[in-house]
Motif scaffolding. Structure first.
Motif, PDB file in Angstrom:
ATOM      1  N   ALA A 167       0.712  -1.408  -0.037  1.00 28.77           N
ATOM      2  CA  ALA A 167      -0.034   0.036   0.147  1.00 28.77           C
ATOM      3  C   ALA A 167       0.822   1.223  -0.112  1.00 28.77           C
ATOM      4  O   ALA A 167       0.519   2.330  -0.755  1.00 28.77           O
ATOM      5  N   PHE A 168       1.871   1.229   0.921  1.00 30.31           N
ATOM      6  CA  PHE A 168       2.780   2.377   1.113  1.00 30.31           C
ATOM      7  C   PHE A 168       3.492   2.767  -0.420  1.00 30.31           C
ATOM      8  O   PHE A 168       3.387   3.849  -0.722  1.00 30.31           O
ATOM      9  N   PHE A 221       9.881   5.417  -7.509  1.00 28.41           N
ATOM     10  CA  PHE A 221      10.969   4.955  -6.526  1.00 28.41           C
ATOM     11  C   PHE A 221      11.441   3.762  -6.791  1.00 28.41           C
ATOM     12  O   PHE A 221      10.816   2.770  -7.221  1.00 28.41           O
ATOM     13  N   VAL A 222      12.762   3.560  -6.509  1.00 29.73           N
ATOM     14  CA  VAL A 222      13.315   1.981  -6.547  1.00 29.73           C
ATOM     15  C   VAL A 222      12.802   1.570  -5.117  1.00 29.73           C
ATOM     16  O   VAL A 222      13.390   2.157  -4.077  1.00 29.73           O
ATOM     17  N   TRP A 223      12.196   0.458  -4.890  1.00 28.60           N
ATOM     18  CA  TRP A 223      12.024  -0.360  -3.686  1.00 28.60           C
ATOM     19  C   TRP A 223      12.830  -1.363  -3.131  1.00 28.60           C
ATOM     20  O   TRP A 223      12.967  -2.137  -3.945  1.00 28.60           O
ATOM     21  N   SER A 278       7.200  -9.626  -4.489  1.00 24.69           N
ATOM     22  CA  SER A 278       5.813  -9.774  -5.080  1.00 24.69           C
ATOM     23  C   SER A 278       4.962  -8.468  -5.139  1.00 24.69           C
ATOM     24  O   SER A 278       4.060  -8.220  -5.987  1.00 24.69           O
ATOM     25  N   ALA A 279       5.330  -7.604  -4.175  1.00 28.34           N
ATOM     26  CA  ALA A 279       4.401  -6.431  -4.180  1.00 28.34           C
ATOM     27  C   ALA A 279       5.294  -5.389  -4.632  1.00 28.34           C
ATOM     28  O   ALA A 279       4.543  -3.871  -4.849  1.00 28.34           O
ATOM     29  N   GLY A 280       6.436  -5.411  -5.452  1.00 29.53           N
ATOM     30  CA  GLY A 280       6.918  -4.380  -6.103  1.00 29.53           C
ATOM     31  C   GLY A 280       8.688  -4.013  -5.869  1.00 29.53           C
ATOM     32  O   GLY A 280       9.013  -3.188  -6.615  1.00 29.53           O
TER      33      GLY A 280
END
Length: 303
Positions: free
Chosen positions: A180-181, A190-192, A206-208
């Motif tokens: 969500a964030f 952004f690079v996560w 799996s979430a990005g």
């Protein structure tokens, strides 16, 4: 500076972001030759992104002079072989001075440690990071987020005024909150980086997420690289095989509120004859009965 100029830095974050340990000599000082040898082992093992002065490097236990020394040694030893993301923090003047020092030495990015102040407002969080980011507009800036109260909208607000905020080390242990964030802040913006290392990497990818930090990499670079290769290719069963391989090691690090997070890594390195096991308070060395288990795991990886 346009976002195009930060492409190299963004690519470096979408990888195994190694957090080197800081080895200590018998007299308690930073053991410089050993530190360089550990860096060479990472570089020779295929690691291309290094974070001196991260938490696995005992950032909060180092003096300002030692933090500068670690930065200097890392940049000198890595040369052109790695992108350097220097950990900075504490009060704003100290964080800014550290960021400028990193820039003078040729580092490409800074990671801003989570503010340890007991009272952190969301607007104050933005102000703190803005002060650092505006001081070094040429460097990529990566906030280290451990605060579950912080919203993605606040990160977007920061990046609106500081375009050099290009990535996030997200270390809240909640995959749904991370998903969500990231979407509230801007998934593509952004690079996560999964900031809780290999145990959380599959769920966060799996979430990005596209990169993860690692302390384990000090001990077994190939293991960390095996995981990111599996995740990049979307092979979650293969990634979870690595997860199972590292599970016990990371459970030992996470136990009791991560009391032995650094200790377990240094113990594994000591068992391989690569550095001394000593850590600084408030960390502590392992009991004799715990050392054997760590040594057995490290021996299994190095075969």
């Amino acid at each position: 500076m346009s976002s195009v100029a930060f492409e190299t830095q963004r690519a470096a974050l979408a990888d195994v972001v190694a957090i080197p340990v800081t080895p200590f000599a018998e007299d308690g000082s930073v053991e410089q030759d050993t530190y360089r040898a550990l860096l060479r082992r990472l570089l020779d093992g295929g690691i291309t992104t290094l974070t001196p002065n991260g938490n696995t490097g005992e950032f909060y236990a180092l003096t300002p002079e030692e933090r500068r020394l670690v930065t200097e040694l890392t940049i000198d030893e890595a040369g052109e072989r790695a992108t350097i993301l220097v950990g900075v923090g504490h009060d704003i003047p100290t964080a800014v001075a550290s960021a400028r020092h990193a820039r003078e030495l040729g580092a490409q990015m800074v990671m801003v440690h989570q503010p340890v102040h007991p009272y952190v407002s969301q607007a104050g969080w933005v102000d703190y990071h803005r002060a650092v980011a505006e001081a070094v507009p040429e460097l990529g800036v990566v906030p280290y987020i451990r605060n579950p109260q912080l919203t993605g909208a606040r990160l977007a607000e920061l990046a609106d005024v500081c375009p050099n905020v290009i990535g996030v080390k997200y270390a809240v242990p909640d995959a749904a909150r991370f998903a969500a964030f990231a979407r509230d802040a801007g998934l593509e913006r952004f690079v996560w980086v999964a900031g809780l290392a290999e145990p959380y990497a599959p769920s966060y990818f799996s979430a990005g997420a596209t990169g993860f930090t690692s302390g384990l990499v000090n001990v077994a670079p190939a293991v960390s690289l095996n995981m990111i290769e599996a995740l990049r290719s979307g092979d979650y069963p293969a990634a979870m095989k690595v997860w199972e391989q590292i599970r016990r090691f990371e459970e030992l690090r996470a136990a009791n509120g991560s009391a032995d997070n650094v200790t377990v890594v240094k113990e594994a390195l000591a068992s391989l004859g690569l550095c001394r096991r000593e850590v600084r308070p408030p960390s502590r060395t392992l009991r004799e009965d715990e050392r054997a288990e760590v040594a057995a795991i490290a021996a299994g990886w190095s075969m």
